[in-house]
Write a protein that holds these residues in place. Structure first.
Motif, PDB file in Angstrom:
ATOM      1  N   HIS A   9       0.881  -1.170   0.000  1.00 22.52           N
ATOM      2  CA  HIS A   9       0.000   0.000   0.000  1.00 22.52           C
ATOM      3  C   HIS A   9       0.917   1.217   0.000  1.00 22.52           C
ATOM      4  O   HIS A   9       1.505   1.545   1.030  1.00 22.52           O
ATOM      5  CB  HIS A   9      -0.913   0.003   1.224  1.00 22.52           C
ATOM      6  N   ALA A  16       1.980   2.275 -13.395  1.00 20.53           N
ATOM      7  CA  ALA A  16       2.393   0.956 -13.868  1.00 20.53           C
ATOM      8  C   ALA A  16       3.843   0.986 -14.341  1.00 20.53           C
ATOM      9  O   ALA A  16       4.588   0.018 -14.151  1.00 20.53           O
ATOM     10  CB  ALA A  16       1.459   0.482 -14.981  1.00 20.53           C
ATOM     11  N   TRP A  41       0.684  -6.999 -10.169  1.00 20.32           N
ATOM     12  CA  TRP A  41      -0.512  -6.271 -10.575  1.00 20.32           C
ATOM     13  C   TRP A  41      -0.491  -4.924  -9.889  1.00 20.32           C
ATOM     14  O   TRP A  41      -0.027  -4.803  -8.753  1.00 20.32           O
ATOM     15  CB  TRP A  41      -1.780  -7.025 -10.155  1.00 20.32           C
ATOM     16  N   VAL A  42      -1.019  -3.916 -10.559  1.00 20.74           N
ATOM     17  CA  VAL A  42      -1.018  -2.549 -10.040  1.00 20.74           C
ATOM     18  C   VAL A  42      -2.440  -2.007 -10.055  1.00 20.74           C
ATOM     19  O   VAL A  42      -3.124  -2.076 -11.074  1.00 20.74           O
ATOM     20  CB  VAL A  42      -0.129  -1.624 -10.915  1.00 20.74           C
ATOM     21  N   ASP A  43      -2.869  -1.462  -8.921  1.00 15.63           N
ATOM     22  CA  ASP A  43      -4.120  -0.715  -8.843  1.00 15.63           C
ATOM     23  C   ASP A  43      -3.727   0.750  -8.658  1.00 15.63           C
ATOM     24  O   ASP A  43      -3.436   1.186  -7.536  1.00 15.63           O
ATOM     25  CB  ASP A  43      -4.965  -1.217  -7.676  1.00 15.63           C
ATOM     26  N   GLU A  44      -3.643   1.482  -9.757  1.00 19.07           N
ATOM     27  CA  GLU A  44      -3.194   2.869  -9.701  1.00 19.07           C
ATOM     28  C   GLU A  44      -4.142   3.746  -8.888  1.00 19.07           C
ATOM     29  O   GLU A  44      -3.709   4.683  -8.222  1.00 19.07           O
ATOM     30  CB  GLU A  44      -3.014   3.437 -11.105  1.00 19.07           C
ATOM     31  N   ALA A  45      -5.429   3.435  -8.918  1.00 16.56           N
ATOM     32  CA  ALA A  45      -6.419   4.258  -8.214  1.00 16.56           C
ATOM     33  C   ALA A  45      -6.221   4.239  -6.702  1.00 16.56           C
ATOM     34  O   ALA A  45      -6.497   5.239  -6.028  1.00 16.56           O
ATOM     35  CB  ALA A  45      -7.832   3.792  -8.561  1.00 16.56           C
ATOM     36  N   THR A  46      -5.737   3.112  -6.162  1.00 17.25           N
ATOM     37  CA  THR A  46      -5.545   3.007  -4.711  1.00 17.25           C
ATOM     38  C   THR A  46      -4.068   2.910  -4.319  1.00 17.25           C
ATOM     39  O   THR A  46      -3.751   2.680  -3.149  1.00 17.25           O
ATOM     40  CB  THR A  46      -6.284   1.783  -4.143  1.00 17.25           C
ATOM     41  N   SER A  47      -3.168   3.066  -5.295  1.00 18.33           N
ATOM     42  CA  SER A  47      -1.720   2.962  -5.059  1.00 18.33           C
ATOM     43  C   SER A  47      -1.357   1.649  -4.358  1.00 18.33           C
ATOM     44  O   SER A  47      -0.580   1.618  -3.410  1.00 18.33           O
ATOM     45  CB  SER A  47      -1.205   4.160  -4.248  1.00 18.33           C
ATOM     46  N   THR A  48      -1.945   0.562  -4.876  1.00 15.87           N
ATOM     47  CA  THR A  48      -1.707  -0.765  -4.314  1.00 15.87           C
ATOM     48  C   THR A  48      -1.043  -1.638  -5.359  1.00 15.87           C
ATOM     49  O   THR A  48      -1.423  -1.618  -6.530  1.00 15.87           O
ATOM     50  CB  THR A  48      -3.029  -1.406  -3.853  1.00 15.87           C
TER      51      THR A  48
END
Length: 83
Positions: A9, A16, A41-48
């Protein structure tokens, strides 16, 4: 060898492209610790960020991250692959 999913987190925005560079640093470092970072894997919206890694232990996986780029996981979970 055990398979783990680690979770980062991160504070602030993450792209990415940034994660791809960190993953490349992991790949350059992993052999000396008998670790194999397979995918991420990258979740750019939650910086995870999620990383799938084969490693002898969670400590070995985090040692690679620490040495390669300094971004150790917030949590690491042993997982079993399914279909």
């Amino acid at each position: 060898m055990p398979l783990y999913m680690d979770i980062h987190h991160l504070e602030g925005p993450v792209s990415a492209d940034d994660v791809a560079q960190a993953h490349m640093a992991d790949l350059q470092t992993q052999d000396k610790y008998d670790v194999n970072y397979q995918r991420y894997w990258v979740d750019e919206a939650t910086s995870t960020v999620f990383c799938l890694v084969e490693a002898p232990s969670p400590d070995a996986a985090n040692t690679v991250h620490r040495e390669a780029h300094g971004l150790v996981a917030d949590s690491i979970h042993e997982v079993k692959e399914g279909s």
